[in-house]
Design an enzyme around this catalytic site. Structure first.
Site, mmCIF file in Angstrom:
data_model
loop_
_atom_site.group_PDB
_atom_site.id
_atom_site.type_symbol
_atom_site.label_atom_id
_atom_site.label_comp_id
_atom_site.label_asym_id
_atom_site.label_seq_id
_atom_site.Cartn_x
_atom_site.Cartn_y
_atom_site.Cartn_z
ATOM 1 N N GLY A 31 0.845 -1.200 0.000
ATOM 2 C CA GLY A 31 0.000 0.000 0.000
ATOM 3 C C GLY A 31 0.874 1.242 0.000
ATOM 4 C CG LEU A 32 -0.839 4.854 -1.748
ATOM 5 C CD1 LEU A 32 -1.964 5.893 -1.653
ATOM 6 C CD2 LEU A 32 0.123 5.201 -2.896
ATOM 7 C CB SER A 33 4.343 6.337 1.835
ATOM 8 O OG SER A 33 4.972 6.830 2.989
ATOM 9 C CB ALA A 34 1.198 7.646 5.368
ATOM 10 C CB SER A 35 -1.554 2.803 3.219
ATOM 11 O OG SER A 35 -0.544 1.824 3.310
ATOM 12 N N GLY A 36 -0.734 2.623 6.439
ATOM 13 C CA GLY A 36 -0.932 1.922 7.711
ATOM 14 C C GLY A 36 -0.316 0.533 7.750
ATOM 15 C CE LYS A 37 3.602 0.029 3.128
ATOM 16 N NZ LYS A 37 3.120 1.423 3.015
ATOM 17 C CB SER A 105 5.786 -4.261 -2.466
ATOM 18 O OG SER A 105 4.790 -4.368 -1.480
HETATM 19 P P1 ADP Z 1 3.045 2.782 6.287
HETATM 20 O O1 ADP Z 1 3.795 1.695 7.001
HETATM 21 O O2 ADP Z 1 2.023 2.250 5.330
HETATM 22 O O3 ADP Z 1 3.932 3.816 5.676
HETATM 23 P P2 ADP Z 1 2.402 3.729 8.938
HETATM 24 O O4 ADP Z 1 1.800 2.560 9.645
HETATM 25 O O5 ADP Z 1 3.843 4.043 9.222
HETATM 26 O O6 ADP Z 1 2.156 3.542 7.382
HETATM 27 O O7 ADP Z 1 1.577 5.041 9.231
HETATM 28 C C1 ADP Z 1 0.176 5.083 9.154
HETATM 29 C C2 ADP Z 1 -0.357 6.218 9.972
HETATM 30 O O8 ADP Z 1 -1.782 6.164 9.909
HETATM 31 C C3 ADP Z 1 0.044 6.130 11.436
HETATM 32 O O9 ADP Z 1 0.294 7.427 11.917
HETATM 33 C C4 ADP Z 1 -1.206 5.526 12.081
HETATM 34 O O10 ADP Z 1 -1.347 5.902 13.426
HETATM 35 C C5 ADP Z 1 -2.340 6.131 11.223
HETATM 36 N N1 ADP Z 1 -3.572 5.348 11.217
HETATM 37 C C6 ADP Z 1 -4.808 5.832 11.477
HETATM 38 N N2 ADP Z 1 -5.756 4.890 11.418
HETATM 39 C C7 ADP Z 1 -5.132 3.746 11.107
HETATM 40 C C8 ADP Z 1 -5.571 2.396 10.914
HETATM 41 N N3 ADP Z 1 -6.853 2.047 11.016
HETATM 42 N N4 ADP Z 1 -4.657 1.481 10.586
HETATM 43 C C9 ADP Z 1 -3.348 1.826 10.463
HETATM 44 N N5 ADP Z 1 -2.863 3.077 10.627
HETATM 45 C C10 ADP Z 1 -3.740 4.030 10.967
#
Ligand code: ADP
Length: 208
Positions: A31-37, A105
């Site tokens: 998923g996108l950056s900041a998607s929550g992975k 990815s």
């Molecule tokens: P990625 O690894 O995809 O780059 P991150 O997990 O580092 O993303 O960051 C995702 C951000 O979104 C975090 O600040 C997290 O707290 C926030 N967030 C909000 N709601 C959710 C959710 N339901 N699941 C995952 N992250 C969430």
């Protein structure tokens, strides 16, 4: 290619799986950056560990600074980054652990390589569970926990996925989680339901 290497006979995967009492598999977050992975993968890893299962997460911090520190973000380097991650994840899965990977990815072809590596090996294959962590880019950009979108928009990071480099969404992921609609706990639950349904995890006990 190295020559003169002979593989030592060892336990079969089936024997190892039976002895460990655990099915090895890879859970591949994309998923996108900041998607929550990373957030969901970390919560899931903790949940699995509390159930008494072996689980380990590969992410940018433990891979980009070590194994893959020679790689950048060009398309060729991203391909190689994912290929190595897939090989390492497969080793964890082969050891009867749950490997979790949280990397953007962005290319379908790379994820296909990772899948084929798992599903198509000589010992009958290992489960590969692709989890699409889906959010509209506006949401990801608003979250921007590391300020990366801001930098990418300002032209300070080149080849940034979703801004100046493509993201190819999966067509048929095993699981899709919308992190703008579900809480982190609900995302973990949804993945756990799938794992139980498939018989990949059996234990229900919680170790506090
Ligand atoms: P990625 O690894 O995809 O780059 P991150 O997990 O580092 O993303 O960051 C995702 C951000 O979104 C975090 O600040 C997290 O707290 C926030 N967030 C909000 N709601 C959710 C959710 N339901 N699941 C995952 N992250 C969430």
């Amino acid at each position: 290619m190295a020559t003169n290497i002979t593989w030592h006979p060892s336990l079969s995967r089936a024997e190892r799986t039976a002895l460990r009492g655990q099915q090895g598999l890879t859970i591949w977050f994309t998923g996108l950056s900041a998607s929550g992975k990373s957030t969901v993968a970390t919560a899931l890893e903790q949940h699995l560990l509390h159930m008494g299962l072996a689980a380990y997460r590969l992410d940018g911090d433990n891979v980009r600074f070590g194994l893959n520190k020679d790689l950048g973000f060009s398309e060729a380097d991203r391909n190689e980054n994912i290929r190595r991650i897939a090989e390492v994840a497969k080793l964890f899965a082969d050891s009867a652990a749950v490997a979790l990977t949280s990397f953007i990815s962005p290319y379908k072809a790379d994820r296909e390589v990772a899948r084929r590596l798992h599903e198509g090996d000589k010992e009958g294959g290992l489960p590969f569970v692709e989890v699409y962590v889906e959010v509209p880019i506006e949401v990801a950009e608003q979250r921007d926990p590391k300020g990366l979108y801001k930098k990418a928009r300002a032209g300070e990071i080149k080849d940034f996925t979703g801004v100046s480099a493509p993201y190819e969404a999966p067509d048929k992921p095993e699981i899709t989680i919308r992190t703008d609609q579900l809480s982190v706990e609900e995302c973990v639950e949804k993945i756990m339901e799938y794992l139980h349904e498939k018989g990949y995890v059996r234990q229900t006990k919680e170790i506090k």
